[in-house]
Scaffold this motif. Structure first.
Motif, mmCIF file in Angstrom:
data_model
loop_
_atom_site.group_PDB
_atom_site.id
_atom_site.type_symbol
_atom_site.label_atom_id
_atom_site.label_comp_id
_atom_site.label_asym_id
_atom_site.label_seq_id
_atom_site.Cartn_x
_atom_site.Cartn_y
_atom_site.Cartn_z
ATOM 1 N N THR A 31 0.848 -1.196 0.000
ATOM 2 C CA THR A 31 0.000 0.000 0.000
ATOM 3 C C THR A 31 0.880 1.241 0.000
ATOM 4 O O THR A 31 1.867 1.323 0.722
ATOM 5 N N ARG A 32 0.488 2.219 -0.804
ATOM 6 C CA ARG A 32 1.234 3.467 -0.906
ATOM 7 C C ARG A 32 0.276 4.632 -0.709
ATOM 8 O O ARG A 32 -0.923 4.513 -0.950
ATOM 9 N N LEU A 33 0.824 5.759 -0.296
ATOM 10 C CA LEU A 33 0.028 6.958 -0.040
ATOM 11 C C LEU A 33 0.726 8.161 -0.651
ATOM 12 O O LEU A 33 1.959 8.226 -0.694
ATOM 13 N N PHE A 34 -0.072 9.123 -1.135
ATOM 14 C CA PHE A 34 0.503 10.416 -1.474
ATOM 15 C C PHE A 34 -0.542 11.493 -1.257
ATOM 16 O O PHE A 34 -1.741 11.213 -1.173
ATOM 17 N N ASP A 35 -0.072 12.734 -1.133
ATOM 18 C CA ASP A 35 -0.953 13.863 -0.865
ATOM 19 C C ASP A 35 -1.421 14.483 -2.176
ATOM 20 O O ASP A 35 -0.602 14.875 -3.021
ATOM 21 N N LEU A 36 -2.744 14.583 -2.323
ATOM 22 C CA LEU A 36 -3.323 15.283 -3.459
ATOM 23 C C LEU A 36 -3.137 16.789 -3.296
ATOM 24 O O LEU A 36 -2.704 17.256 -2.236
ATOM 25 N N ALA A 37 -3.473 17.542 -4.328
ATOM 26 C CA ALA A 37 -3.261 18.992 -4.306
ATOM 27 C C ALA A 37 -4.019 19.667 -3.166
ATOM 28 O O ALA A 37 -3.558 20.688 -2.626
ATOM 29 N N ARG A 94 -4.520 18.366 -0.271
ATOM 30 C CA ARG A 94 -3.947 17.805 0.942
ATOM 31 C C ARG A 94 -4.690 16.564 1.447
ATOM 32 O O ARG A 94 -4.376 16.055 2.527
ATOM 33 N N ARG A 95 -5.668 16.086 0.698
ATOM 34 C CA ARG A 95 -6.228 14.781 1.028
ATOM 35 C C ARG A 95 -5.197 13.698 0.688
ATOM 36 O O ARG A 95 -4.389 13.857 -0.233
ATOM 37 N N GLU A 96 -5.264 12.575 1.410
ATOM 38 C CA GLU A 96 -4.411 11.442 1.095
ATOM 39 C C GLU A 96 -5.132 10.497 0.136
ATOM 40 O O GLU A 96 -6.332 10.260 0.259
ATOM 41 N N LEU A 97 -4.386 9.967 -0.809
ATOM 42 C CA LEU A 97 -4.897 8.948 -1.715
ATOM 43 C C LEU A 97 -4.043 7.697 -1.545
ATOM 44 O O LEU A 97 -2.807 7.758 -1.596
ATOM 45 N N ALA A 98 -4.704 6.568 -1.307
ATOM 46 C CA ALA A 98 -3.999 5.296 -1.126
ATOM 47 C C ALA A 98 -4.212 4.411 -2.341
ATOM 48 O O ALA A 98 -5.274 4.442 -2.970
ATOM 49 N N TRP A 99 -3.214 3.611 -2.651
ATOM 50 C CA TRP A 99 -3.367 2.641 -3.727
ATOM 51 C C TRP A 99 -2.430 1.464 -3.483
ATOM 52 O O TRP A 99 -1.523 1.519 -2.642
ATOM 53 N N PRO A 146 -12.179 8.063 -2.277
ATOM 54 C CA PRO A 146 -12.237 8.855 -1.043
ATOM 55 C C PRO A 146 -13.216 8.278 -0.017
ATOM 56 O O PRO A 146 -14.372 7.976 -0.332
ATOM 57 N N GLY A 147 -12.720 8.097 1.204
ATOM 58 C CA GLY A 147 -13.529 7.572 2.295
ATOM 59 C C GLY A 147 -13.388 6.091 2.506
ATOM 60 O O GLY A 147 -13.774 5.563 3.554
ATOM 61 N N ARG A 149 -10.017 13.707 -11.717
ATOM 62 C CA ARG A 149 -8.851 14.578 -11.488
ATOM 63 C C ARG A 149 -7.920 13.974 -10.440
ATOM 64 O O ARG A 149 -6.693 14.137 -10.524
ATOM 65 N N ASP A 150 -8.469 13.264 -9.448
ATOM 66 C CA ASP A 150 -7.622 12.546 -8.486
ATOM 67 C C ASP A 150 -6.787 11.488 -9.210
ATOM 68 O O ASP A 150 -5.584 11.325 -8.941
ATOM 69 N N VAL A 151 -7.428 10.767 -10.112
ATOM 70 C CA VAL A 151 -6.724 9.727 -10.877
ATOM 71 C C VAL A 151 -5.640 10.354 -11.747
ATOM 72 O O VAL A 151 -4.522 9.814 -11.866
#
Length: 289
Positions: A6-12, A14-19, A63-64, A81-83
Motif C-alpha cells: 500500500t502506498r500513499l501520497f498527498d493530493l493537491a 492535501r487529502r491522502e490517496l492510497a493505492w 475517497p472515504g 482529477r484525483d486519478v
C-alpha cells in the motif's frame, strides 16, 4: 517484479490517496476501480492474471474507503482529477481504466474527462445513469431498499451501512455466509473460490471509519445527474455485463453501450455480477488492444 504494498501520497488539496499495485511493476499501467463498499484489495485475487497479461494493475481507494481521505464534495469529475494526479505522481502518461460495479461510473468519468490520457476503458457490471430509467424489480431487495433510502434518509443509511461494515470486520466468515445466501447461485459459487474469498476478507477487515459515508455517497452520486453525458465520451469503451446479474441488472450495461458512441457490448450469458473474476484476462486484452 510483482508489487503488493500500500502506498500513499498527498493530493493537491492535501487529502491522502492510497493505492496498491498488482501484477508486474514494469507492465502496462491499468488503473482499476473497486465496487461499493470496497477497497484497493478488490482486485487482489487477480494479481496472477495481471502478471500473466503483462499488466501493472494500480488499484486506488476512492475517497472515504481504505486509507483515502473522505471528500464530502466528491463528484465523478473530481475523482477523474484525483486519478490524473495519481498518474502524474507515478510518471505515467498513458494508461487504461477498468471499473467494476460502482467503479463503473468512475471509469466512465475518466473516459470523459481524461480521454486524451487513456489507452482503453472497460466498464464491468457497471451502474447506468439515472436518465436510463432502468427497471429495478429484478434487483436484489437490499439494493432496491438502499436506492430508496439514499435520497431521503442518507444519514440513517450511513449509520446502517457503518454498522454492517463493522459487523463484517468483526466476523468476515459470517458476512461471507450471508452473501452466499442472498446472491444468485452463479455469484455465490464464485465467492467460494479461495482467491476471491481472500480478497473479500481483505476488503472487510480494512474498514475505514468513513466507509459507511463513502458507500452512501456512491449511491447518491449514482442516483443524481453524473455531471457528464455518456454520449460525450469520445474514446472506445468496452462494456461487460452478465445476463444473470442481480446487483446491477444487464439493462444497465445495454443502455451504456447504446449511449457511448464507440462502445462494444460484451453481454455474457449465464454470468452474474462477479464476472470480472472469470473474464479478467479478456477484459485486460480489450483495454490493452
Amino acid at each position: 517484479m510483482r508489487v503488493a504494498d500500500t502506498r500513499l501520497f498527498d493530493l493537491a488539496d492535501r487529502r491522502e490517496l492510497a493505492w496498491i499495485e498488482y501484477g508486474l511493476g514494469d507492465g502496462a499501467p491499468v488503473v482499476a476501480f473497486h465496487g461499493s463498499p470496497g477497497t484497493r484489495y478488490h482486485f487482489a485475487g487477480l494479481t496472477d492474471v495481471a502478471a500473466r497479461k503483462g499488466a501493472r494493475l494500480i488499484a486506488p481507494d476512492r475517497p472515504g474507503y481504505g486509507h483515502s481521505t473522505y471528500d464530502p464534495a466528491r463528484s465523478y469529475e473530481s475523482w477523474a482529477r484525483d486519478v490524473e494526479q495519481l498518474a502524474d505522481h507515478l510518471g505515467i502518461e498513458g494508461f487504461a481504466v477498468i471499473g467494476h460495479s460502482s467503479g463503473g461510473p468512475n471509469a466512465a468519468a475518466c473516459a470523459r474527462f481524461l480521454g486524451d490520457r487513456l489507452v482503453g476503458c472497460a466498464i464491468v457490471s457497471g451502474i447506468a445513469p439515472p436518465e436510463a430509467h432502468v427497471a429495478k424489480h429484478a434487483m436484489l431487495l437490499m439494493n432496491r431498499i438502499t436506492q430508496r433510502l439514499a435520497p431521503v434518509a442518507p444519514r440513517l443509511l450511513g449509520i446502517a451501512a457503518t454498522a454492517g461494515l463493522r459487523q463484517g470486520q468483526r466476523d468476515p466468515e459470517k458476512a461471507l455466509a450471508w452473501m452466499r445466501r442472498i446472491l444468485p447461485p452463479r455469484d455465490a459459487a464464485l465467492i467460494e473460490r479461495p482467491e476471491l474469498r481472500a480478497a473479500l476478507r481483505a476488503d472487510m477487515e480494512r474498514v475505514a471509519s468513513t466507509a459507511g459515508r463513502a458507500a452512501v455517497q456512491d449511491v447518491e452520486l449514482e442516483l443524481r445527474p453524473w455531471g457528464f453525458r455518456l454520449r460525450d465520451i469520445a474514446i472506445p469503451v468496452h462494456v461487460w455485463h452478465g445476463d444473470l446479474d442481480r446487483n446491477v441488472v444487464v439493462e444497465s450495461g445495454i443502455y451504456q453501450a447504446n449511449e457511448i458512441p464507440h462502445a462494444t457490448l460484451h453481454e455474457l450469458p449465464d454470468e452474474g455480477h462477479w464476472l470480472v473474476y472469470d473474464h479478467f484476462d479478456e477484459i485486460l486484452d480489450c483495454v490493452a488492444a
